[in-house]
Scaffold this motif. Structure first.
Motif, PDB file in Angstrom:
ATOM      1  N   GLY A 109       0.825  -1.194   0.000  1.00 34.15           N
ATOM      2  CA  GLY A 109       0.000   0.000   0.000  1.00 34.15           C
ATOM      3  C   GLY A 109       0.857   1.240   0.000  1.00 34.15           C
ATOM      4  N   GLU A 163      -5.024  -1.854  -5.790  1.00 33.24           N
ATOM      5  CA  GLU A 163      -5.679  -2.623  -4.722  1.00 33.24           C
ATOM      6  C   GLU A 163      -6.789  -3.433  -5.369  1.00 33.24           C
ATOM      7  OE1 GLU A 163      -6.378  -0.932  -0.634  1.00 33.24           O
ATOM      8  OE2 GLU A 163      -8.446  -1.110  -1.341  1.00 33.24           O
ATOM      9  N   GLU A 175      -0.170  -7.046  -8.723  1.00 35.68           N
ATOM     10  CA  GLU A 175       0.385  -6.790  -7.391  1.00 35.68           C
ATOM     11  C   GLU A 175       1.854  -6.401  -7.483  1.00 35.68           C
ATOM     12  OE1 GLU A 175      -0.477 -10.143  -4.900  1.00 35.68           O
ATOM     13  OE2 GLU A 175      -2.602  -9.618  -4.766  1.00 35.68           O
TER      14      GLU A 175
END
Lengths: 362, 129
Positions: free
Chosen positions: A293, B45, B87
């Motif tokens: 993140g 995400e 990812e």
């Protein structure tokens, strides 16, 4: 929105324009990562005409500046630049700024764009309150400013600068001519690279801009927007006003203790002396993400479920190739290696406190 | 310049594309125009497999260096597969928004959802505005 003298050039280059403190500024010409790397590996040219410049002159300039600045400038020599902060009565930071010394009775202050008017009013009030014999003049509109940063900057700038740049030390400046026009050139900047800040007549600054880009083509020089300016400064752990620091954050809380001399008298010093003795309620630290993140400004930070602080700036950093940021944390959680949780869209993501800066030029 | 918008895809106003796989499922992602606006994508995400999503509601997040942008579900249904390559290589969306940069597959609860989406000509017109 206000436009700098270079606005038409940015538009012609196809830059994405954003509102930055009331100014229409280029955030990127191509993309942030590419511009960031260009600055680190070649050289980047930045339009910084939006920033504020004041001259301060008069018999009591030194006493006046010692009163308004946290830094002790007693050892500042003519031709030197010093980073400092203006503090308010509560010890908060009115602005961070650079101070250029031209003579014992003549200095120039270079302020952030969004704080310029506030700074001017603050300085005028401080002068009037104590009756200092100084004249403060806002020369921002007449002054154009370019930052030219990166390993190729010196050789390109030298071609159009009258005086030799080699002897100009880090945080030193000269009064010279660039393209035959009077200019101030300092070896300083906001990217962590070797480079220069160039000040010249705002009506002719475009000529310098054009010539640097023309001469720099072969060396890979490119115009760089505020997006990369932000990632470049963040990798170096440098503060951005309104994010890491503001009117309510003191220099001791904002990693500006090194430009704060509690042994001299200046506005807010009593508060800062007490804070130093009692301990600061929060400190500014660097962090990197451990989990997946990217932390962004204002994301809450916790430890074992208890709130301990907030992100002040966060991004993906192109050179260090990691998601990084700076944050204000309670002092007991500021040790390097401390594991923290950053709340990203309702989820706790692991991060850790790391040493600043993230990037240092080799 | 953006790549042409493939005529076998459907499009949303929010710049997602959807491909009808013909078996009650849809593959979706964001358009090449969207990735051009976002530029350097550095994080995606992904939704959880098994998640129930609703057409037009938040599905995923795409981040560039400077910005955080929501991606909305092009149809309602269940997420049955996600592009885990994103990812470690979020830049696949920049390189190849319509194929290698796909985000997820959704098993549709109502195939008529596709009728609410634009064809390539209508989307071309939208992004020219």
């Amino acid at each position: 929105m206000k436009e700098t003298p270079l606005y038409a050039r940015h538009a012609a280059l196809g830059a994405t324009i954003v509102d930055f403190g009331g100014w229409a500024m280029p955030v990127q010409y191509t993309n942030v990562i590419e511009e960031h790397r260009t600055t680190r590996e070649k050289a980047g040219l930045f339009d910084i005409c939006h920033m504020g410049e004041f001259t301060v002159k008069g018999s009591q300039v030194f006493d006046f500046l010692q009163w308004v600045l946290s830094r002790n400038i007693a050892d500042q020599e003519v031709g030197q630049v010093k980073l400092s902060v203006l503090t308010n009565e509560q010890g908060g930071i009115v602005d961070d700024l650079t101070v250029y010394k031209f003579a014992d009775d003549h200095y120039m202050l270079v302020t952030n764009a969004g704080t310029k008017d506030k700074d001017l009013a603050w300085l005028q009030k401080a002068q009037a309150d104590k009756g200092f014999d100084v004249t403060i003049e806002d020369i921002s509109d007449a002054t154009g400013k370019l930052d030219f940063q990166g390993p190729a900057a010196e050789s390109v700038l030298q071609q159009i600068t009258r005086d030799d740049l080699k002897p100009v030390k880090f945080y030193g400046f000269i009064e010279t001519e660039v393209l035959g026009m009077p200019a101030i050139v300092s070896r300083s900047g906001y990217t962590g690279e070797d480079g220069f800040e160039i000040y010249a007549d705002s009506t002719r600054i475009g000529e310098i801009w054009d010539e640097i880009l023309r001469l720099g083509t072969a060396a890979g020089v490119a115009p760089i927007g505020l997006g990369a300016r932000d990632t470049l400064r963040l990798e170096c752990g440098m503060n951005l006003y309104g994010h890491e620091i503001n009117d309510e954050i003191t220099p001791l809380e904002g990693r500006y203790g090194w430009v704060t001399d509690l042994g001299k008298d200046f506005i807010g010093v009593e508060v800062l002396r007490k804070q130093k003795e009692a301990g600061v309620p929060r400190k500014l630290v660097g962090f990197e993400m451990v989990g997946r993140g990217i932390a962004r400004e204002h994301y809450p930070i916790s430890k074992d479920g208890q709130p301990i602080g907030m992100v002040s700036s966060g991004t993906f950093a192109p050179t260090v190739n990691k998601a990084i940021g700076m944050a204000h944390l309670k002092p007991e959680y500021c040790a390097e290696g401390t594991e923290i949780d950053i709340e990203i869209r309702g989820k706790h993501v692991a991060a850790k406190v790391v040493k600043l800066p993230f990037y240092k030029r080799s | 310049m953006a790549k042409p918008n493939p005529t076998d895809l459907k499009y949303t106003k929010e710049h997602e594309w959807a491909k009808d796989n013909g078996d009650g499922t849809v593959t979706m992602g964001i358009t090449d125009h969207a990735q051009e606006l976002l530029t350097d994508i550095v994080f995606v995400e992904l939704p959880a497999v098994g998640k129930q999503v609703e057409q037009g509601k938040q599905l995923a997040v795409v981040e560039s260096v400077k910005s955080v942008s929501d991606v909305y579900a092009s149809v309602s249904g269940e997420v049955i597969e996600v592009n885990t390559d994103l990812e470690n290589q979020p830049e696949l969306i920049n390189a190849d928004a319509f194929t290698g940069g796909w985000i997820c597959k959704i098993k549709m609860t109502n195939p008529a959802d596709l009728n609410a989406l634009m064809d390539a000509a209508a989307y071309d017109a939208l992004i020219k505005e």
